[in-house]
Design an enzyme around this catalytic site. Structure first.
Site, PDB file in Angstrom:
ATOM      1  N   SER A 268     -12.893 -25.707 -23.306  1.00 43.49           N
ATOM      2  CA  SER A 268     -12.236 -25.466 -24.673  1.00 43.49           C
ATOM      3  C   SER A 268     -12.558 -26.605 -25.667  1.00 43.49           C
ATOM      4  CB  SER A 268     -10.662 -25.322 -24.650  1.00 43.49           C
ATOM      5  OG  SER A 268     -10.488 -24.986 -25.918  1.00 43.49           O
TER       6      SER A 268
ATOM      7  N   GLU B  40     -11.831 -13.428 -25.763  1.00 47.38           N
ATOM      8  CA  GLU B  40     -11.528 -14.686 -26.424  1.00 47.38           C
ATOM      9  C   GLU B  40     -11.505 -14.833 -27.612  1.00 47.38           C
ATOM     10  OE1 GLU B  40     -11.826 -18.433 -24.468  1.00 47.38           O
ATOM     11  OE2 GLU B  40     -12.724 -17.367 -22.758  1.00 47.38           O
TER      12      GLU B  40
ATOM     13  N   HIS C 153      -8.432 -17.220 -21.957  1.00 47.32           N
ATOM     14  CA  HIS C 153      -9.278 -18.528 -22.485  1.00 47.32           C
ATOM     15  C   HIS C 153      -8.820 -19.704 -21.315  1.00 47.32           C
ATOM     16  CE1 HIS C 153     -10.496 -21.928 -24.960  1.00 47.32           C
ATOM     17  NE2 HIS C 153      -9.425 -22.284 -24.944  1.00 47.32           N
TER      18      HIS C 153
END
Length: 337
Positions: free
Chosen positions: A161, A255, A285
């Site tokens: 991320s 996502e 995610h």
């Protein structure tokens, strides 16, 4: 140049269950939260406390670290680790929560599958710090590894991320500084565009089981304050990837950040850099954190191990860990020993 895109089908009932729970319970709660400086500080402690409940096997050895003045922790899993291999890990958390402690479910498995020591950085984050503080910490820690005697040929960057963002922009900064780049990089559900302009922001708004768009825009503003979020050093989807090492990008098809991963792969292809893009059907995610229950997560981590082995020199074949790190005992709710 090689750019591969591969799809992995969703096979497990666990994946379906996680998506159902996420969309029905987790995402609605997050959507109603009022983000503020106080909430960001609370989230940092709360997320660490919750994720510390994820099991860590007894053969995982963990020690606190200070590398180039940047705090973090070393993780070594099992006896097959090669002593000069290092995975430098940048945790995710939208640049405002998360820590090395919260991401142990991922980092100890990376040590196992990559047969490497993992150095997970506890870089500075909002609300106390904003860009470029995390980038400065990442560069300082990497330079310290080189100064200690680790070869760039045996260092792998990895991040999830926001940590995937940090892995990319750190390599871009190292290129500017004319420092040797790591052997390769692994980007898990990377946040590549802090302008939030990717197609999947719109197309996956209802499919995404965890992240509401409002939260994404808030944390983008909190990180990039005073800087243009479209800058390549903040949103690397707009950067030139010429000269970057081989990349492995993994992302779930549902996502909100799916198009960020695709655009990173496209930028790599445009620059002539090797990139493997793996799209995992209907995975949430950073699904890797759920490897204790989710079969697809275990498979994705095995793919990371295979990628790392393929890009590290055979010269470390006989190099094994000579000393183990100290085991960290049970932590309190603040994440302290």
């Amino acid at each position: 140049m090689k750019n591969n895109k591969k799809h992995y089908p969703a096979l497990s009932w666990q994946g379906r269950a996680i998506n159902t729970v996420g969309r029905g319970m987790v995402k609605p709660v997050i959507s109603r939260l009022k983000f503020s400086r106080r909430f960001m500080k609370f989230s940092q402690l709360g997320f660490d406390a919750v994720t510390l409940a994820l099991p860590v096997p007894s053969d995982v050895h963990i020690s606190r670290a200070q590398v180039g003045g940047v705090p973090g922790e070393w993780l070594i899993t099992g006896r097959r680790v090669r002593s000069n291999r290092v995975v430098l890990y940048f945790h995710g958390g939208a640049y405002f929560f998360g820590s090395p402690r919260s991401h142990r479910a991922v980092t100890w498995r990376l040590s196992h599958y990559c047969r490497a020591k993992v150095l997970a950085l506890d870089y500075r984050q909002p609300p106390d710090w904003a860009y470029p503080a995390p980038l400065e910490d990442a560069v300082r820690a990497y330079k310290a590894l080189l100064d200690t005697g680790y070869s760039s040929e045996h260092i792998v960057f990895a991040g999830d991320s926001a940590g995937g963002n940090l892995a990319l922009v750190t390599m871009l900064r190292l290129r500017e500084l004319k420092l040797p780049l790591p052997s390769s990089a692994v980007l898990i559900s990377p946040w590549g565009d802090l302008t939030c302009s990717g197609d999947s922001i719109r197309d996956n708004a209802d499919k995404e089981p965890l992240i509401p768009l409002g939260a994404l825009k808030f944390v983008s503003a909190s990180y990039s304050q005073g800087y243009d979020p479209a800058s390549p050093m903040i949103s690397p989807v707009f950067a030139d990837f010429t000269g970057l090492p081989p990349l492995l990008v993994q992302v779930g098809s549902n996502e909100l950040l799916y198009s960020d991963a695709v655009r990173i792969a496209e930028q790599a292809e445009k620059a002539g850099a090797d990139c493997q893009l793996q799209v995992w059907d209907r995975m949430p995610h950073v699904f890797h954190a759920l490897a204790a229950w989710l079969p697809e997560a275990g498979l994705a981590l095995q793919e990371i191990g295979a990628f790392v082995h393929g890009h590290l020199s055979d010269r470390d074949r006989d190099r094994h860990v000579r000393a183990r790190a100290t085991v960290v005992g049970r932590l309190d709710s603040a994440g302290k020993g």
